[in-house]
Enzyme design. Structure first.
Site, PDB file in Angstrom:
ATOM      1  N   LYS A 164      62.685  -6.550 -18.762  1.00 17.35           N
ATOM      2  CA  LYS A 164      62.716  -7.595 -19.791  1.00 17.35           C
ATOM      3  C   LYS A 164      61.378  -7.686 -20.528  1.00 17.35           C
ATOM      4  O   LYS A 164      60.323  -7.704 -19.896  1.00 17.35           O
ATOM      5  CB  LYS A 164      63.037  -8.920 -19.094  1.00 17.35           C
ATOM      6  CG  LYS A 164      63.192 -10.096 -20.016  1.00 17.35           C
ATOM      7  CD  LYS A 164      64.634 -10.294 -20.422  1.00 17.35           C
ATOM      8  CE  LYS A 164      64.787 -11.416 -21.438  1.00 17.35           C
ATOM      9  NZ  LYS A 164      64.404 -11.010 -22.815  1.00 17.35           N
ATOM     10  N   ASN A 220      64.813  -0.400 -32.144  1.00 14.31           N
ATOM     11  CA  ASN A 220      65.062  -1.784 -31.770  1.00 14.31           C
ATOM     12  C   ASN A 220      66.282  -2.270 -32.576  1.00 14.31           C
ATOM     13  O   ASN A 220      66.873  -1.496 -33.331  1.00 14.31           O
ATOM     14  CB  ASN A 220      63.816  -2.621 -32.067  1.00 14.31           C
ATOM     15  CG  ASN A 220      63.683  -3.810 -31.131  1.00 14.31           C
ATOM     16  OD1 ASN A 220      64.687  -4.435 -30.781  1.00 14.31           O
ATOM     17  ND2 ASN A 220      62.466  -4.123 -30.730  1.00 14.31           N
ATOM     18  N   THR A 221      66.624  -3.526 -32.471  1.00 12.51           N
ATOM     19  CA  THR A 221      67.831  -4.021 -33.155  1.00 12.51           C
ATOM     20  C   THR A 221      67.626  -4.137 -34.672  1.00 12.51           C
ATOM     21  O   THR A 221      66.514  -4.273 -35.151  1.00 12.51           O
ATOM     22  CB  THR A 221      68.221  -5.407 -32.621  1.00 12.51           C
ATOM     23  OG1 THR A 221      67.085  -6.263 -32.729  1.00 12.51           O
ATOM     24  CG2 THR A 221      68.662  -5.334 -31.180  1.00 12.51           C
ATOM     25  N   ASN A 259      56.547  -3.012 -27.549  1.00 10.57           N
ATOM     26  CA  ASN A 259      57.470  -3.457 -28.596  1.00 10.57           C
ATOM     27  C   ASN A 259      56.665  -4.044 -29.757  1.00 10.57           C
ATOM     28  O   ASN A 259      56.072  -5.105 -29.615  1.00 10.57           O
ATOM     29  CB  ASN A 259      58.406  -4.508 -27.985  1.00 10.57           C
ATOM     30  CG  ASN A 259      59.254  -5.211 -29.017  1.00 10.57           C
ATOM     31  OD1 ASN A 259      59.400  -4.745 -30.149  1.00 10.57           O
ATOM     32  ND2 ASN A 259      59.818  -6.345 -28.634  1.00 10.57           N
ATOM     33  N   GLY A 317      71.768  -0.176 -24.148  1.00 12.31           N
ATOM     34  CA  GLY A 317      71.478  -1.608 -24.259  1.00 12.31           C
ATOM     35  C   GLY A 317      72.700  -2.483 -24.163  1.00 12.31           C
ATOM     36  O   GLY A 317      73.187  -2.795 -23.068  1.00 12.31           O
ATOM     37  N   LEU A 338      62.728 -13.284 -26.738  1.00 12.68           N
ATOM     38  CA  LEU A 338      61.769 -12.864 -25.706  1.00 12.68           C
ATOM     39  C   LEU A 338      61.559 -13.900 -24.607  1.00 12.68           C
ATOM     40  O   LEU A 338      60.431 -14.165 -24.207  1.00 12.68           O
ATOM     41  CB  LEU A 338      60.418 -12.501 -26.341  1.00 12.68           C
ATOM     42  CG  LEU A 338      60.417 -11.241 -27.202  1.00 12.68           C
ATOM     43  CD1 LEU A 338      59.091 -11.112 -27.943  1.00 12.68           C
ATOM     44  CD2 LEU A 338      60.660  -9.992 -26.357  1.00 12.68           C
ATOM     45  N   CYS A 349      57.552  -7.714 -32.827  1.00 12.13           N
ATOM     46  CA  CYS A 349      57.262  -9.152 -32.870  1.00 12.13           C
ATOM     47  C   CYS A 349      56.368  -9.503 -34.052  1.00 12.13           C
ATOM     48  O   CYS A 349      55.564  -8.698 -34.487  1.00 12.13           O
ATOM     49  CB  CYS A 349      56.531  -9.621 -31.623  1.00 12.13           C
ATOM     50  SG  CYS A 349      56.844  -8.675 -30.195  1.00 12.13           S
TER      51      CYS A 349
END
Lengths: 246, 303
Positions: free
Chosen positions: B45, B193-194, B128, B266, B73, B131
């Site tokens: 996570k 990522n999405t 990641n 995912g 997050l 953000c």
């Protein structure tokens, strides 16, 4: 442990306006408590549909669902013999040991079904539950006969007064002066909240949430409680009254 | 016998299948369902310096062949992850794990990576950069080559573990961002990522997600992911971890042909908790049917 099962539909019949009763046959080894739920996959829809179980035995489960969207609309058109891919035994469920001798059991709409098994287990534990079921109108009423068949007192309330007491479950509670020492409830959040304020005993409240996975992986339904964050799907859906943050 | 092993920055995985961050928690929920040691690895996570609750509910919206999430997050913060989650995780998973790190400032990324550097169970750090940067008007680190490279360079200084930068697809030129990360010292690139998405409730006329927008994932985004993995793999010489809508062994092979050395799964984990196990089980048969003896040999085969 296997929680993914193939269930066969044995019954799918109307129980009230937009509410269906579905009996499913399959392995129920993963279920251990009333108030747990299953999560149903439907062809062409990405996410599963979480539905609480009204009852279960070694051969299958009984659910009631309300047609509220595409998934449940599709379910309502399914026929006996068709199969469903389901995740079973989800959620913490109700703990019958925490109640006193006179638990109050309060359900609103499709919040009533999980209380059916609960009431049976409360009776088996030697307790004397009183059941209050609330609906919008007489056409929405279901499951009351099944509760009455268990020999427990059942008070019905409808918002428009077309069946039972006029008003909400809290009005029924006031009008009947029912003695109780503990509360078990499941229903729409405004009802849970009203009951939380109208009762002073401890209790267990079962919540609904828009879920991603239904088994605790995605954090999609995480909510704040007095004792930290809890996932409605995994740490709930049943929360203790003392931990609820509205 | 087919060979499913792949090597990622010196780390040999039994197979390329890795549950993606945010869909597998710290592994315990899945370890109750099957032995997760069959996985190549898993990415835990997304972790930040401070504990985070994340975004208000609802956080989930359904889409055709996918879903939108705006979890935001949620995590207990790096210190609690190290002191509480990793010891528990090690009881159920015995292979090197991937630490997924997020930050809202360069300092936060650096601090988290410096702390995770000391954890032996972490085989690889996935950074990641999707953000928002609180020091730059909330603009994501991942949207420009300069800011993505800055994060890469600064975390490079504090860790010897392989660093993979996880890129956002919500950019105009993902190739230049990947190249900038490679030049700044990244050992590999993780993507995608999405995709930013939205659904609107027709009855309420309001967005379904409380935060209005969220990350779109699921099989619908697979072709976008394959395209971006292909483009990035062509432009960089470091390994690529491919992800986005993968839900079958055939998808894994397609992603590897596009240039991925390993493949993350995912959203598929959320609808079928056994998805990764099923993919790993079906992989040898699918390889045989396609005449593939070793997965390592097909990486980038479509170029």
């Amino acid at each position: 442990m296997n929680i993914r099962e193939l269930y066969t539909i044995r019954e799918n019949t109307p129980a009230a306006r937009d509410v269906f009763r579905m009996r499913l046959e399959g392995n129920t080894a993963a279920f251990s408590r009333p108030g747990q739920f299953l999560n149903i996959a439907l062809d062409g829809l990405f996410l599963r549909r979480p539905i609480s179980i009204a009852d279960y035995d070694e051969s299958g489960v009984l659910i009631y669902y309300k047609v509220v969207g595409e998934g449940t609309r599709r379910m309502s058109g399914m026929t006996p013999g068709e199969t469903l891919d389901v995740l079973t035994g989800l959620g913490n469920g109700f703990d019958v040991t925490k109640s006193g001798e006179h638990p109050l059991v309060v359900g609103g709409g499709v919040g009533a079904p999980p209380l059916y098994r609960l009431t049976r287990e409360l009776l088996a534990a030697g307790k004397a539950p009183h059941v209050i079921l609330g609906f919008n109108t007489a056409a929405d009423v279901f499951l009351t006969a099944e509760f009455q068949a268990m020999g427990v007192p059942v008070t019905v309330a409808t918002a428009d007064g077309s069946a039972g007491v006029r008003g909400f479950v809290t009005d029924a509670l006031r009008s009947a002066a029912i003695p109780y020492d503990y509360v078990y409830t499941c229903g729409p959040e405004p009802m849970l909240r009203a009951l939380y304020g109208a009762t002073d005993s401890s209790g267990q409240y079962s919540f609904e949430a828009r879920m991603g996975c239904g088994f605790g992986a995605c954090m999609g339904c995480s909510c704040k409680t007095k004792y930290g964050y809890k996932r409605i799907c995994r740490d709930g859906p049943v929360l203790e009254k003392e931990e609820i943050v509205w | 016998m087919v060979d499913t092993r792949v090597t990622l920055s010196g780390l040999t995985l039994d197979n390329p299948v890795i549950p993606a961050s945010g869909t597998f928690g710290y592994g315990y929920e899945f370890a109750e369902l099957y032995d997760i040691n069959i996985l190549g690895s898993f990415s835990f996570k997304g972790t930040t310096r401070e504990p985070r609750y994340g975004n208000p509910l609802p956080r989930i919206a359904e889409c055709p062949a996918g879903m939108i999430n705006s979890v935001g997050l949620q995590n207990p913060g790096i210190d609690a992850v190290i002191s509480q989650e990793l010891p528990r995780m090690r009881e159920v998973f015995h292979k090197p794990v991937i630490a997924n790190i997020s930050g809202f400032s360069v300092e936060e990324y650096v601090e988290c990576c410096a702390k995770i550097e000391k954890e032996d169970c972490v085989g690889l750090i996935e950074v990641n950069v999707s953000c928002p940067n609180v020091h730059n008007g909330g603009m994501s680190f991942g949207v420009s080559p300069e800011s993505a490279a800055l994060v890469t360079r600064e975390v490079r200084r504090v860790t010897k573990k392989p660093i993979y930068i996880k890129l956002s697809p919500n950019v105009t030129d993902i190739v230049s961002i990947a190249a900038a990360c490679e030049q700044a010292g990244a050992d590999g690139i993780s993507l995608i990522n999405t995709l930013l998405g939205m659904r609107i409730d027709l009855r309420t006329r309001r967005p379904v997600i409380a935060n209005k927008m969220g990350g779109f994932s699921g099989s619908a985004i697979f072709p976008v992911a394959v395209r971006m993995v292909y483009q990035v793999a062509e432009a960089v010489s470091v390994p690529v971890i491919g992800m986005g809508g993968v839900s079958s062994a055939r998808d894994v092979i397609e992603m590897m042909l596009a240039g991925a050395t390993a493949v993350q799964v995912g959203a598929a984990n959320l609808v079928n908790p056994y998805a990764c196990r099923d993919i790993i089980n079906e992989l040898p048969g699918v390889m045989e049917s396609l005449g593939i003896h070793s997965l390592q040999e097909i990486i980038g085969g479509a170029h």
